[in-house]
Motif scaffolding. Structure first.
Motif, PDB file in Angstrom:
ATOM      1  N   ALA A  39      -0.945 -10.816  -5.819  1.00 16.76           N
ATOM      2  CA  ALA A  39      -0.109  -9.647  -6.160  1.00 16.76           C
ATOM      3  C   ALA A  39       0.558  -9.091  -4.897  1.00 16.76           C
ATOM      4  O   ALA A  39       1.631  -8.494  -4.967  1.00 16.76           O
ATOM      5  N   ARG A  40      -0.067  -9.299  -3.751  1.00 14.74           N
ATOM      6  CA  ARG A  40       0.506  -8.846  -2.490  1.00 14.74           C
ATOM      7  C   ARG A  40       1.502  -9.846  -1.911  1.00 14.74           C
ATOM      8  O   ARG A  40       1.986  -9.665  -0.795  1.00 14.74           O
ATOM      9  N   GLY A  41       1.714 -10.940  -2.607  1.00 12.17           N
ATOM     10  CA  GLY A  41       2.740 -11.889  -2.174  1.00 12.17           C
ATOM     11  C   GLY A  41       2.218 -13.036  -1.342  1.00 12.17           C
ATOM     12  O   GLY A  41       2.999 -13.818  -0.792  1.00 12.17           O
ATOM     13  N   ALA A  42       0.877 -13.184  -1.234  1.00  6.34           N
ATOM     14  CA  ALA A  42       0.323 -14.303  -0.458  1.00  6.34           C
ATOM     15  C   ALA A  42       0.601 -15.603  -1.196  1.00  6.34           C
ATOM     16  O   ALA A  42       0.520 -15.655  -2.424  1.00  6.34           O
ATOM     17  N   ALA A  85       0.143 -11.573   4.847  1.00  5.62           N
ATOM     18  CA  ALA A  85       0.266 -12.861   4.161  1.00  5.62           C
ATOM     19  C   ALA A  85       1.609 -12.998   3.452  1.00  5.62           C
ATOM     20  O   ALA A  85       2.160 -14.095   3.364  1.00  5.62           O
ATOM     21  N   GLU A  86       2.127 -11.889   2.942  1.00  4.54           N
ATOM     22  CA  GLU A  86       3.402 -11.981   2.225  1.00  4.54           C
ATOM     23  C   GLU A  86       4.519 -12.445   3.166  1.00  4.54           C
ATOM     24  O   GLU A  86       5.315 -13.331   2.833  1.00  4.54           O
ATOM     25  N   THR A 101      -6.520 -12.693  -7.003  1.00  6.92           N
ATOM     26  CA  THR A 101      -5.516 -11.968  -7.799  1.00  6.92           C
ATOM     27  C   THR A 101      -4.856 -10.889  -6.955  1.00  6.92           C
ATOM     28  O   THR A 101      -3.627 -10.717  -6.959  1.00  6.92           O
ATOM     29  N   LEU A 102      -5.664 -10.150  -6.193  1.00  2.00           N
ATOM     30  CA  LEU A 102      -5.117  -9.105  -5.312  1.00  2.00           C
ATOM     31  C   LEU A 102      -4.155  -9.729  -4.287  1.00  2.00           C
ATOM     32  O   LEU A 102      -3.047  -9.235  -4.075  1.00  2.00           O
ATOM     33  N   GLN A 103      -4.585 -10.801  -3.655  1.00  4.52           N
ATOM     34  CA  GLN A 103      -3.764 -11.391  -2.592  1.00  4.52           C
ATOM     35  C   GLN A 103      -2.455 -11.958  -3.163  1.00  4.52           C
ATOM     36  O   GLN A 103      -1.400 -11.829  -2.544  1.00  4.52           O
TER      37      GLN A 103
END
Ligand code: PLP
Length: 405
Positions: free
Chosen positions: A87-90, A224-225, A83-85
């Motif tokens: 949300a960071r655009g991964a 990652a984004e 979920t965090l990743q």
């Protein structure tokens, strides 16, 4: 009787953060000399504690931690990381592409072991966090270093990176925010680096274990984004941002085109299965750590202890006759340097030994971070600011003696 010979690989591997100087410091301590230790980024040793709700989550689930768990980690914890990743655009991140390990340390080794054939090359920063070099070498790879010079505010030069690429280059490693320099890489620079990696079909590995430890509003940009569909591993963990080094919990998240990465993902899963699973108990802390507001900001804000420690280092350097430093924008270290106009023939290892023997201060010399002939030293920002001010008084005394010899 012939001695038991260790692996020849180890001749090229070093980890001076806990090396000969640390062993000497332990001897001095055992003989009754108190040592100010600035060598390890281990918050609990300096009076920082893990947020109570992380500890409570572990206690509440202790009875559910008795069996081996999934080789990739607790599903609930991996869900929180995914979920965090996202949300960071991964891109293309699901629980199947998250791996939890016994610290990022274990996953650094695992990710390179799953990738490298003997002789494959890996682009690594110099200075580096030395486990990245060690794990490359121990897994048959060859480090190729791109420089992050103080003259360039410790930023990598994309042209230099690209010039190092050969047909054997497989991967490009970054540490952002950086250990040991404290540099935080701007978006435009990361875009250039991703473009190079994509063009040369390299796997990106970005160690983001200090992702939330930022000063003066420095913007952290998750790689990652920007990487988008380019295969990318992002590493994070509980050790630094959540001050829980001893829990030994880190994670990696694989993002990018699944068609290009499914074999590699399967290799990671096989290696994870061979070591059964990471410590189950401590993984319960991941969920509150990622779902609740981060507690680190109180320490990095101008009134916070880490910020004040950083200021003590900046003041100490400013009042020194010998030192300069690029102000760290993130992480928990400073990487000051002895100026060449102040002491011409400076040997960082000799300096570190003298500082320990003569003034009872333990630091890590710059050459320990795979920088040849370094004039730098790494200090952690974890001690109390007053203790860091005392360190600079003692360092100045040693440098004054070295300058006249
Ligand atoms: N990566 C970097 C850049 C670090 O500085 C450290 C520890 O200092 C690690 C990884 C290892 O962290 P862990 O405690 O999660 O094994």
């Amino acid at each position: 009787m012939s001695p038991i010979k260790p692996s020849a690989h180890l001749a090229e591997v070093r980890y001076e953060i806990r090396g000969a100087l640390t062993r000497r410091a332990r001897e001095l301590e055992a003989a009754g000399t108190p040592i100010i230790k600035l060598n390890i980024g281990n918050p609990a040793r300096y009076g920082f504690s893990v947020p109570a709700h992380l500890r409570e989550a572990i206690a509440a689930h202790l009875h559910e931690s008795e069996a081996y768990g999934h080789e990739q980690g607790l599903e609930e914890a991996r869900e929180a990381i995914a979920t965090l990743q996202r949300a960071r655009g991964a891109r293309h991140v699901q629980v199947e592409r998250i791996f939890i390990g016994n610290g990022v340390s274990e996953l650094i080794d695992l990710s390179l072991r799953a990738l490298l054939q003997p002789g494959d090359e890996v682009l690594l920063p110099s200075p580096d966090y030395p486990l990245w070099s060690a794990a490359t070498i121990l897994n048959g790879g060859v480090p190729r270093y791109y420089r992050c010079l103080a003259e360039n505010r410790h930023m990598p030069d994309p042209e230099e990176m690209e010039a190092l690429i050969t047909p054997r280059t497989r991967a490009l490693v970054m540490v952002n925010p950086n250990n040991p320099t404290g540099a935080v890489y701007p978006r435009a620079l990361l875009e250039q680096i991703v473009e190079i990696a994509a063009r040369h079909r390299l796997l990106l590995l970005c160690d983001e274990i200090y992702d939330e430890i930022l000063y003066d509003g420095a913007p952290f940009q998750p790689l990652a984004e920007i990487a988008g569909t380019t295969p990318c591993l992002s590493f994070g963990g509980l050790s630094k941002v959540h001050r829980a080094c001893g829990y030994r919990v880190g994670w990696l998240s694989l993002s990018g085109d699944p068609a290009r990465t499914h074999e590699y993902r399967d290799a990671l899963q096989l290696l994870a299965a061979l070591r059964l699973c990471a410590n189950v108990t401590a993984q319960w802390a991941v969920i509150p750590a990622l779902q609740d507001a981060p507690t680190i900001n109180a320490l990095t804000a101008p009134t916070g202890r880490l910020y004040q420690a950083r200021q003590a280092v900046l003041d100490g350097v400013a009042s020194s006759q010998f030192l300069d430093v690029v102000a760290p924008e993130g992480a928990i270290y400073a990487f000051p340097r002895v100026r060449s106009d102040a002491i011409a023939n400076f040997d960082d290892n000799a300096f570190a030994l003298r500082l320990l023997e003569e003034e009872s201060v333990l630091i890590v010399p710059g050459t320990s971070f795979n920088v040849p002939n370094s004039r730098h030293m790494r200090l952690t920002l974890l001690p109390q600011p007053a203790q860091l001010r005392e360190v600079f008084v003692r360092m100045e005394r040693v440098l004054e003696r070295m300058a006249v010899e």
